[in-house]
Design a protein around this motif. Sequence first.
Motif, PDB file in Angstrom:
ATOM      1  N   SER A 123    -138.280 -12.652  55.135  1.00 22.49           N
ATOM      2  CA  SER A 123    -138.933 -13.557  56.080  1.00 22.49           C
ATOM      3  C   SER A 123    -140.430 -13.365  55.875  1.00 22.49           C
ATOM      4  O   SER A 123    -141.040 -12.474  56.421  1.00 22.49           O
ATOM      5  CB  SER A 123    -138.552 -13.208  57.519  1.00 22.49           C
ATOM      6  N   SER A 124    -140.978 -14.223  55.043  1.00 20.03           N
ATOM      7  CA  SER A 124    -142.350 -14.033  54.593  1.00 20.03           C
ATOM      8  C   SER A 124    -143.343 -14.418  55.680  1.00 20.03           C
ATOM      9  O   SER A 124    -143.128 -15.364  56.426  1.00 20.03           O
ATOM     10  CB  SER A 124    -142.567 -14.889  53.349  1.00 20.03           C
ATOM     11  N   LEU A 125    -144.434 -13.677  55.710  1.00 23.95           N
ATOM     12  CA  LEU A 125    -145.518 -13.972  56.642  1.00 23.95           C
ATOM     13  C   LEU A 125    -146.060 -15.385  56.428  1.00 23.95           C
ATOM     14  O   LEU A 125    -146.463 -16.062  57.359  1.00 23.95           O
ATOM     15  CB  LEU A 125    -146.635 -12.945  56.412  1.00 23.95           C
ATOM     16  N   THR A 126    -146.053 -15.809  55.177  1.00 26.54           N
ATOM     17  CA  THR A 126    -146.751 -17.037  54.833  1.00 26.54           C
ATOM     18  C   THR A 126    -145.846 -18.187  54.409  1.00 26.54           C
ATOM     19  O   THR A 126    -146.256 -19.336  54.451  1.00 26.54           O
ATOM     20  CB  THR A 126    -147.724 -16.756  53.680  1.00 26.54           C
ATOM     21  N   LEU A 127    -144.614 -17.913  53.992  1.00 32.72           N
ATOM     22  CA  LEU A 127    -143.825 -18.955  53.344  1.00 32.72           C
ATOM     23  C   LEU A 127    -142.436 -19.189  53.911  1.00 32.72           C
ATOM     24  O   LEU A 127    -141.658 -19.938  53.325  1.00 32.72           O
ATOM     25  CB  LEU A 127    -143.649 -18.605  51.861  1.00 32.72           C
ATOM     26  N   GLY A 128    -142.053 -18.546  55.000  1.00 34.86           N
ATOM     27  CA  GLY A 128    -140.667 -18.685  55.450  1.00 34.86           C
ATOM     28  C   GLY A 128    -139.761 -17.807  54.601  1.00 34.86           C
ATOM     29  O   GLY A 128    -140.159 -16.746  54.139  1.00 34.86           O
ATOM     30  N   GLN A 129    -138.528 -18.297  54.343  1.00 36.27           N
ATOM     31  CA  GLN A 129    -137.573 -17.481  53.601  1.00 36.27           C
ATOM     32  C   GLN A 129    -137.875 -17.520  52.106  1.00 36.27           C
ATOM     33  O   GLN A 129    -137.940 -18.583  51.505  1.00 36.27           O
ATOM     34  CB  GLN A 129    -136.151 -17.975  53.860  1.00 36.27           C
ATOM     35  N   THR A 130    -138.047 -16.334  51.531  1.00 39.96           N
ATOM     36  CA  THR A 130    -138.262 -16.239  50.085  1.00 39.96           C
ATOM     37  C   THR A 130    -137.379 -15.099  49.573  1.00 39.96           C
ATOM     38  O   THR A 130    -136.562 -14.566  50.298  1.00 39.96           O
ATOM     39  CB  THR A 130    -139.739 -15.938  49.747  1.00 39.96           C
ATOM     40  N   GLY A 131    -137.570 -14.716  48.311  1.00 38.60           N
ATOM     41  CA  GLY A 131    -136.782 -13.634  47.737  1.00 38.60           C
ATOM     42  C   GLY A 131    -135.545 -14.175  47.047  1.00 38.60           C
ATOM     43  O   GLY A 131    -135.602 -15.199  46.368  1.00 38.60           O
ATOM     44  N   PHE A 132    -134.432 -13.487  47.253  1.00 40.78           N
ATOM     45  CA  PHE A 132    -133.202 -13.795  46.539  1.00 40.78           C
ATOM     46  C   PHE A 132    -132.431 -14.884  47.268  1.00 40.78           C
ATOM     47  O   PHE A 132    -132.159 -14.770  48.450  1.00 40.78           O
ATOM     48  CB  PHE A 132    -132.359 -12.525  46.469  1.00 40.78           C
ATOM     49  N   ARG A 133    -132.071 -15.944  46.571  1.00 40.33           N
ATOM     50  CA  ARG A 133    -131.327 -17.029  47.219  1.00 40.33           C
ATOM     51  C   ARG A 133    -130.134 -17.451  46.362  1.00 40.33           C
ATOM     52  O   ARG A 133    -130.188 -17.420  45.142  1.00 40.33           O
ATOM     53  CB  ARG A 133    -132.255 -18.226  47.482  1.00 40.33           C
ATOM     54  N   ARG A 134    -129.030 -17.831  47.026  1.00 38.62           N
ATOM     55  CA  ARG A 134    -127.821 -18.321  46.348  1.00 38.62           C
ATOM     56  C   ARG A 134    -127.522 -19.679  46.925  1.00 38.62           C
ATOM     57  O   ARG A 134    -127.303 -19.820  48.126  1.00 38.62           O
ATOM     58  CB  ARG A 134    -126.611 -17.442  46.664  1.00 38.62           C
ATOM     59  N   ILE A 135    -127.540 -20.700  46.097  1.00 38.15           N
ATOM     60  CA  ILE A 135    -127.266 -22.039  46.606  1.00 38.15           C
ATOM     61  C   ILE A 135    -126.805 -22.952  45.484  1.00 38.15           C
ATOM     62  O   ILE A 135    -127.340 -22.900  44.366  1.00 38.15           O
ATOM     63  CB  ILE A 135    -128.507 -22.614  47.343  1.00 38.15           C
ATOM     64  N   ASN A 136    -125.807 -23.770  45.766  1.00 40.83           N
ATOM     65  CA  ASN A 136    -125.287 -24.753  44.812  1.00 40.83           C
ATOM     66  C   ASN A 136    -124.999 -24.155  43.434  1.00 40.83           C
ATOM     67  O   ASN A 136    -125.380 -24.710  42.401  1.00 40.83           O
ATOM     68  CB  ASN A 136    -126.256 -25.940  44.696  1.00 40.83           C
ATOM     69  N   GLY A 137    -124.340 -23.007  43.444  1.00 41.53           N
ATOM     70  CA  GLY A 137    -123.873 -22.409  42.189  1.00 41.53           C
ATOM     71  C   GLY A 137    -124.924 -21.644  41.418  1.00 41.53           C
ATOM     72  O   GLY A 137    -124.676 -21.212  40.290  1.00 41.53           O
ATOM     73  N   VAL A 138    -126.109 -21.480  41.991  1.00 32.90           N
ATOM     74  CA  VAL A 138    -127.181 -20.764  41.285  1.00 32.90           C
ATOM     75  C   VAL A 138    -127.757 -19.672  42.191  1.00 32.90           C
ATOM     76  O   VAL A 138    -127.975 -19.899  43.383  1.00 32.90           O
ATOM     77  CB  VAL A 138    -128.311 -21.732  40.851  1.00 32.90           C
TER      78      VAL A 138
END
Length: 480
Positions: A155-170
């Motif tokens: 939960s980034s101070l500046t950008l919302g959710q960042t880091g590792f993400r899993r979505i639509n098969g990627v």
Amino acid sequence: MRRGILSGTVAFLLASALAGCQATGTDPITLPSMPTPVAPESVTQGIGSAGIGDPYFPTYGNGGFDVQTYDLAIKLTADGSIEGVATLTAKATAALQQFNLDLRGLKVAGVQVGADPATFSRDGDELVIRPKVALTSGSAFTTIIRYAGKPSEISSLTLGQTGFRRINGVEYMAGEPESASTWFPVNDHPSDKAKYTMSFTVPEGEEVISNGVLAGKQSAGGWTTWKWQVGSPMASYLSTFAVGDLRTVESTHNGKPVRIAIAKTITGSQVEAAVAKTPEICDYFEQYFGAYPFEAYGAIVVDDPELGFSLETQTRPIYPASMVDNGDRGGVVAHELAHQWFGDSVSVKQWADIWLNEGFATYAQWMWQEHAGGPTVSGQFESQYRNEFSPIWRTPPAAPGASKVFSSSVYQRGGMALHALRLKVGDEKFFSILRTWAAEKRDGNGTTSEFQAVAERISGQSLQALFQDWLYDTDRPAHP
Ligand SMILES: [Zn+2]
């Protein structure tokens, strides 16, 4: 990095609480300020500090050593977990009985420094390592960390959710100023750039794309290992990977590999056509900024409607599909590609100087858009300048504060500062300044005052008032 228009929850959160949304002209609300910056002693009595000394982000990076190489061997399992072995070569910059690395979550199974097992402990996002034999100042040493777990979102101070993400098969990784510490132990600050070798072992049939050049691919027992090599020093937040249902388009340009990976769920030809302009845009920028600084070209396009930004991950920027297929004449792609010179090859020494990345990339984006038949650079400048009450006049681009490192001032007023410089010194000297900056700081780091010094040397005049007005003052400068 370039923010986009979002949809969904993240969009709501960002738009309502955080985003310096250029569409509405509002700046982010001021978040609680960071602790008063005191550059930590990097080493006290043989104990390396938990931060590298960045006033905006006091715990980012670590004191007492400089990493030369990261060799990461990472196995990605079907449930989104990783098993990793990170081998770091580094040089002690002081005598060290103990030093830290940044690592979020992830469980550490063992640490070795040199030939011996080392003791270690965890303190929040810090991995604290005590070598069996203390390190002498100036000595080169190797650290091996075995670790495992599920990388986290931030939960980034500046950008919302960042880091590792899993979505639509990627599955993929993106974030600034932090993200690397969610998947490997790292000295997580752009002032300690290093070379990288990254091997990803994934179920056979899945595609992997990362930074740099594909240096090997081997399959055994239902798994395939993809080895990626980054030959130029890279800031940690510019490291990335994407794994899964990707289609890859390969070619070569100027003798260098071009590799573009697009999530298979993205259909139609618009997105591919937009990122296929990558080599053409880089050639255009070469005329103004000097030779393209890296060994490969490329792009990663993810099908993630909640990703609110594109990011200049080295040699292979990441874009959500919505940001490359938006009728802006390639502006976002040009922005991330300009960062390969300004941000990636020449990196900031401290995050306060982020306008050296974003102002430059914004200006380059304006140049490309003019070249592509869109609004002119001076038209972009004038339309921003006209807005007397814009929040960009209250936030100084070269000292925005930690919560505003990605606010519109850093981008728009940063770009305008370069245009004011261009009007002051003339086209020939202006582009000579940009080329000299890119060449002299290539593969390194720079500060605003160092950039001013280059600009003054090339132009042969004092630019103190211009830099003060456009980068540090909290009111609208006189029209240049
Ligand atoms: Zn940017």
